[in-house]
Design an enzyme around this catalytic site. Structure first.
Site, PDB file in Angstrom:
ATOM      1  N   CYS A  85       0.668  -1.212  -0.161  1.00 19.66           N
ATOM      2  CA  CYS A  85      -0.010   0.010   0.227  1.00 19.66           C
ATOM      3  C   CYS A  85       0.870   1.233   0.015  1.00 19.66           C
ATOM      4  O   CYS A  85       0.552   2.294  -0.673  1.00 19.66           O
ATOM      5  CB  CYS A  85      -0.811   0.061   1.044  1.00 19.66           C
ATOM      6  SG  CYS A  85      -0.115  -0.305   2.683  1.00 19.66           S
ATOM      7  N   HIS A 139      -1.363   6.450   5.613  1.00 15.87           N
ATOM      8  CA  HIS A 139      -0.174   5.673   5.501  1.00 15.87           C
ATOM      9  C   HIS A 139       0.955   6.025   4.644  1.00 15.87           C
ATOM     10  O   HIS A 139       1.571   5.225   4.104  1.00 15.87           O
ATOM     11  CB  HIS A 139      -0.755   4.078   4.975  1.00 15.87           C
ATOM     12  CG  HIS A 139       0.337   3.296   5.824  1.00 15.87           C
ATOM     13  ND1 HIS A 139       0.137   1.766   5.289  1.00 15.87           N
ATOM     14  CD2 HIS A 139       1.351   3.374   6.689  1.00 15.87           C
ATOM     15  CE1 HIS A 139       1.198   0.999   5.916  1.00 15.87           C
ATOM     16  NE2 HIS A 139       1.738   2.066   6.940  1.00 15.87           N
TER      17      HIS A 139
END
Length: 520
Positions: A85, A139
């Site tokens: 990710c 993130h």
């Protein structure tokens, strides 16, 4: 942070604000005849190519996502930039391959990965007259490396071109388990300050190691630290009790923030980067979605994802914005079943194939690591259909720049190419070459797939997750048209092709600016 404009917009932000306040028409597209369309980018987490109905899912129903596919353009060969990710998100927002930053999955207290001097998708669109917002999983790090969660949290999205942000700072399985809105932790009590550590225990909050009986899910050693909401997480956290999230509330809270952003900016062009937490671990769907699939929490989280998507469609319809809004729906990497928690994702899989016909998944160099569902939906502009064009998320930056009439500088988004005609269904010829990142680098050239040698076979942590990583000491070459499952390594038969494709990877790695003649 934005490129040179090719249509007339008032030159300073204050003037732009005055321009809208006086009731003037919103900025126009590069054609000069139509207003700029709103852009909603729905970025799902860990959703595999075969995880939704329109791509062959079984055991779970996804009517809202299927509606987008049936009435929009469904891509069959679209790719995120990396098999994990953080690298995919870095590439999406910068138009630069993640290997240029050596981007890897970040801990929850990592500093901001994207330098504030780097041009971003949000900054480029802001320069074109868009109001920009991000809601959901981030993130990409926050702060400068010395982050105090009890003070203003910056730099972050607001320093990268976003006008508004409401974040899950890293991931649901990492502390701190709090929301951050713009520069502040939401609902934080100053008398109960937050401390976060990824090196040693802090505070007296129980952990999965010390109090396993308090966990609602069994977790592996990495995910067995501080317990929040009955789930042990990665890392240690002290304080912030009033600010702690409840995982089951994610769909309603995030959709509420996304819907508010849309409503508040209905009268001007907006860009919403809506980054879902689902279907990332820990999978804790809201009770109203529990049992709605035959696959347990992972399948139920897909149902929840579908509902969240449907609510955004309904919001746009209710505000009369659908025909002037392009929705891009896709995922940050391929699927994973066992990723730290025992939630029966493997045992309850049944006949469902998360990766469709492809091999591998999240973390993998094989095709399922980056080949993901992708749908472009724009009523009245994008005709319903299927595109088999090779398309990479790395090209969303330059393609949306083309949509907004922005000319990119040579230093900006150096790996991104304008494939707007492909995105809009006006052309079927996409990329000729595309990099796929994992622990190694792979190159797609048409239907040929070259996987660069890794130096050793699949690491133990890959195989322990039940994943075929595709990492080998020898080169691999596959012909995907005849061998979509990447089972027949043709490297020994075509050494010249391997040599040529390796040279092309090295050429891409050495590039420091956008090439004068864009590589398709």
């Amino acid at each position: 942070m934005s490129g040179k404009k090719v249509f007339c917009v008032l030159p300073v932000i204050g003037a732009i604000c005055l321009f809208f306040a006086c009731g003037q028409a919103p900025p126009e597209s590069s054609s000069g005849s139509e207003p700029l369309p709103n852009i909603v980018l729905i970025y799902v987490d860990d959703l595999g190519y075969g995880d939704v109905g329109a791509y062959g899912a079984s055991g779970v129903s996804t009517p809202n996502i299927d509606f987008l596919a049936q009435n929009g353009l469904r891509f069959t060969d679209a790719h995120c930039s990396a098999a994990t990710c953080t690298p995919s998100r870095y590439a999406l927002l910068t138009g630069r391959y993640a290997f240029r930053k050596e981007a890897a999955v970040l801990p929850g207290n990592a500093p901001l990965l994207i330098d504030t001097a780097t041009s971003t998708l949000a900054g480029m669109l802001k320069g074109a007259g868009y109001t920009t917002g991000v809601v959901g999983k981030w993130h990409l790090g926050l702060g400068d490396g010395f982050l105090d969660w009890n003070q203003a949290i910056k730099p972050g999205p607001l320093e990268l071109g976003f006008d508004y942000s409401f974040l899950i700072p890293s991931t649901g399985d990492r502390v701190p388990s709090v929301y951050v809105e713009n520069h502040r932790v939401v609902n934080l009590n100053a008398d109960d300050p937050i401390t976060v550590s990824y090196r040693q225990p802090v505070g007296d909050r129980p952990t999965g190691d010390t109090h396993p009986e308090l966990r609602r899910m069994v977790a592996d050693p990495q995910h067995n630290k501080t317990i929040v909401n009955g789930i042990s997480r990665i890392g240690y956290m002290e304080g912030g009790e009033s600010a702690l999230w409840t995982d089951e509330e994610f769909p309603d809270i995030l959709n509420g923030k996304a819907g508010n952003f849309i409503a508040e900016n209905r009268d001007q062009p907006f860009f919403l980067y809506y980054s879902f937490h689902d279907i990332h671990v820990p999978r804790l769907p809201n009770p109203r979605f529990v049992g709605k699939s035959s696959m347990g929490p992972r399948g139920d989280a897909i149902v929840q994802t579908d509902w969240m998507t449907g609510q955004i469609i309904k919001k746009l319809d209710a505000l009369g914005l659908s025909e002037n809004t392009i929705i891009l729906f896709t995922s940050d990497n391929g699927p994973v079943l066992n990723d730290g928690y025992e939630d029966q994702a493997v045992e309850l899989l049944g006949d469902h194939q998360p990766a469709g016909p492809y091999r591998g998944g999240k973390y993998s160099a094989y095709e399922a690591g980056t080949r993901v569902p992708m749908i472009a939906y724009w009523p009245g502009t994008i005709k319903a259909g299927t595109s088999n064009a090779l398309f990479g998320q790395i090209d969303i930056y330059a393609s949306l720049a083309g949509l907004a009439g922005q000319q990119l500088s040579r230093e900006e988004a150096i790996d991104s190419k304008d494939h707007l005609p492909v995105l809009l269904g006006k052309a079927q010829s996409g990329r000729e070459m595309l990099v796929e990142e994992s622990l190694t680098i792979s190159l797609r050239e048409g239907n040929w797939k070259y996987i660069r040698p890794f130096g050793k076979n699949d690491p133990a942590w890959i195989t322990e997750k039940g994943i075929e990583g595709g990492f080998r000491v020898e080169p691999q070459l596959y012909q995907l048209q005849d061998d979509p499952g990447e089972t027949n390594n043709l490297a020994d038969q075509f050494p010249e092709r391997i040599q040529a494709m390796e040279a092309k990877i090295q050429e891409i790695e050495a590039r420091a600016k956008r090439p004068d003649m864009a590589m398709k």
